[in-house]
Design a protein around this motif. Structure first.
Motif, short mmCIF file in Angstrom:
data_model
loop_
_atom_site.label_atom_id
_atom_site.label_comp_id
_atom_site.label_asym_id
_atom_site.label_seq_id
_atom_site.Cartn_x
_atom_site.Cartn_y
_atom_site.Cartn_z
N MET A 1 62.34 49.62 -12.68
CA MET A 1 62.56 48.60 -13.67
C MET A 1 61.67 47.39 -13.35
N ASN A 2 61.03 46.83 -14.36
CA ASN A 2 60.18 45.67 -14.19
C ASN A 2 61.03 44.42 -14.04
N ALA A 3 60.57 43.49 -13.22
CA ALA A 3 61.28 42.23 -13.03
C ALA A 3 61.13 41.38 -14.28
N LEU A 4 62.19 40.66 -14.62
CA LEU A 4 62.15 39.74 -15.75
C LEU A 4 61.32 38.52 -15.40
N ASP A 5 60.58 38.02 -16.36
CA ASP A 5 59.91 36.73 -16.20
C ASP A 5 60.97 35.68 -16.49
N LEU A 6 61.54 35.09 -15.43
CA LEU A 6 62.64 34.14 -15.59
C LEU A 6 62.23 32.90 -16.37
N SER A 7 60.95 32.56 -16.36
CA SER A 7 60.49 31.37 -17.09
C SER A 7 60.59 31.55 -18.61
N LYS A 8 60.82 32.76 -19.05
CA LYS A 8 60.94 33.02 -20.49
C LYS A 8 62.39 33.00 -20.98
N ILE A 9 63.33 32.79 -20.06
CA ILE A 9 64.74 32.69 -20.47
C ILE A 9 64.96 31.35 -21.15
N THR A 10 65.63 31.40 -22.30
CA THR A 10 65.99 30.19 -23.03
C THR A 10 67.47 30.25 -23.38
N LEU A 11 68.03 29.07 -23.64
CA LEU A 11 69.42 28.98 -24.07
C LEU A 11 69.44 28.52 -25.52
N ARG A 12 70.21 29.22 -26.33
CA ARG A 12 70.36 28.83 -27.74
C ARG A 12 71.84 28.89 -28.09
N HIS A 70 66.08 36.41 -23.65
CA HIS A 70 64.75 36.69 -23.14
C HIS A 70 63.99 37.39 -24.27
N PRO A 71 62.71 37.05 -24.50
CA PRO A 71 62.02 37.62 -25.65
C PRO A 71 61.90 39.15 -25.64
N TYR A 72 61.93 39.77 -24.47
CA TYR A 72 61.76 41.22 -24.40
C TYR A 72 63.07 41.97 -24.21
N THR A 73 64.08 41.27 -23.75
CA THR A 73 65.34 41.93 -23.40
C THR A 73 66.48 41.54 -24.30
N GLY A 74 66.38 40.42 -25.00
CA GLY A 74 67.46 39.94 -25.86
C GLY A 74 68.48 39.15 -25.06
N VAL A 75 69.75 39.31 -25.42
CA VAL A 75 70.82 38.54 -24.79
C VAL A 75 71.04 39.02 -23.35
N ARG A 112 70.12 26.56 -13.71
CA ARG A 112 69.07 25.53 -13.63
C ARG A 112 68.85 24.86 -14.98
N ILE A 113 68.82 25.67 -16.04
CA ILE A 113 68.62 25.11 -17.38
C ILE A 113 69.80 24.22 -17.76
N LEU A 114 71.02 24.64 -17.41
CA LEU A 114 72.20 23.82 -17.70
C LEU A 114 72.15 22.50 -16.92
N LEU A 115 71.69 22.52 -15.68
CA LEU A 115 71.53 21.29 -14.91
C LEU A 115 70.54 20.35 -15.59
N GLN A 116 69.43 20.90 -16.03
CA GLN A 116 68.43 20.08 -16.71
C GLN A 116 69.01 19.45 -17.97
N LEU A 117 69.75 20.22 -18.74
CA LEU A 117 70.41 19.69 -19.94
C LEU A 117 71.36 18.55 -19.56
N GLY A 180 60.45 20.02 -14.26
CA GLY A 180 59.20 19.87 -14.98
C GLY A 180 59.14 20.86 -16.13
N GLY A 181 58.25 20.65 -17.01
CA GLY A 181 58.13 21.52 -18.17
C GLY A 181 59.10 21.12 -19.27
N PRO A 182 58.90 21.69 -20.44
CA PRO A 182 59.76 21.34 -21.57
C PRO A 182 61.16 21.94 -21.42
N PRO A 183 62.12 21.35 -22.10
CA PRO A 183 63.46 21.92 -22.08
C PRO A 183 63.45 23.34 -22.63
N ARG A 184 64.32 24.18 -22.09
CA ARG A 184 64.41 25.57 -22.56
C ARG A 184 65.77 25.81 -23.20
N TRP A 185 66.24 24.84 -23.96
CA TRP A 185 67.49 24.99 -24.68
C TRP A 185 67.30 24.48 -26.09
#
Length: 188
Positions: A1-12, A70-75, A112-117, A180-185
């Motif tokens: 199984m390929n590793a997920l690119d964690l930087s592509k995870i977003t919260l919606r 995740h864009p390739y895996t979904g929820v 991490r994304i929740l902390l940033q929010l 750093g970087g833009p919000p992912r939510w």
């Protein structure tokens, strides 16, 4: 199984159509072993998603519920930030991840994304999280994201097997390193 690119995870915000994917894991004993909920029935999962959606319209808003995608895996999972005391700028994060993605860093990334929010958008000064002392995987996530274990609160949550204790973790604004970087939510 390929590793997920964690930087592509977003919260919606959750959508009612998300409940079948969420139900895949919240209906499993292993997913809710340390929780006061579950294993969920289909109506319970549908109701959870509906309540999470409705929470976005409550003023003042204190609950920020998300679906991690995740864009390739979904929820991949769910995440939540609850403002526990607005005047004292205190909140609490929680997360749950589909069992297909355990051990891949997904829970840490959601947290991490929740902390940033919480720190950047909501201006919180302290963010807490608790976990069952037996849940070493969740404790490792909280340590990995920089939280400090402050101790154990006794008999805090009633679960199917009886009363459980909770390890209290926290991160305060002066200890937090912005990613750093833009919000992912996306907020509703």
């Amino acid at each position: 199984m390929n590793a997920l690119d964690l930087s592509k995870i977003t919260l919606r915000p959750p959508q009612q159509g998300d409940w079948p994917r969420i139900h895949e894991w919240v209906s499993l004993e292993e997913s809710c072993r340390y929780q006061p909920w579950g294993p969920n029935t289909e109506p319970e999962t549908e109701a959870f998603v509906a309540t999470a959606i409705a929470s976005a319209g409550v003023e003042p808003r204190t609950r920020y519920a998300f679906v991690a995608t995740h864009p390739y895996t979904g929820v991949l999972g769910i995440g939540e930030l609850n403002v526990r005391h607005a005047a004292w700028k205190r909140g609490e994060i929680s997360y749950a991840v589909h069992t297909d993605h355990w051990g891949q860093g997904v829970a840490s990334e959601i947290a991490r994304i929740l902390l940033q929010l919480g720190f950047e958008k909501l201006g919180l000064e302290r963010i807490e999280a608790t976990c069952d002392p037996r849940n070493s995987a969740s404790a490792a996530v909280l340590k990995r994201i920089g939280m400090t274990c402050e101790g154990t609160l006794r008999r805090t949550v009633l679960i199917r097997t009886g009363w459980r204790d909770s390890k209290m973790h926290s991160l305060i604004r002066p200890e937090w390193t912005p990613p750093g970087g833009p919000p992912r939510w996306t907020l509703a």
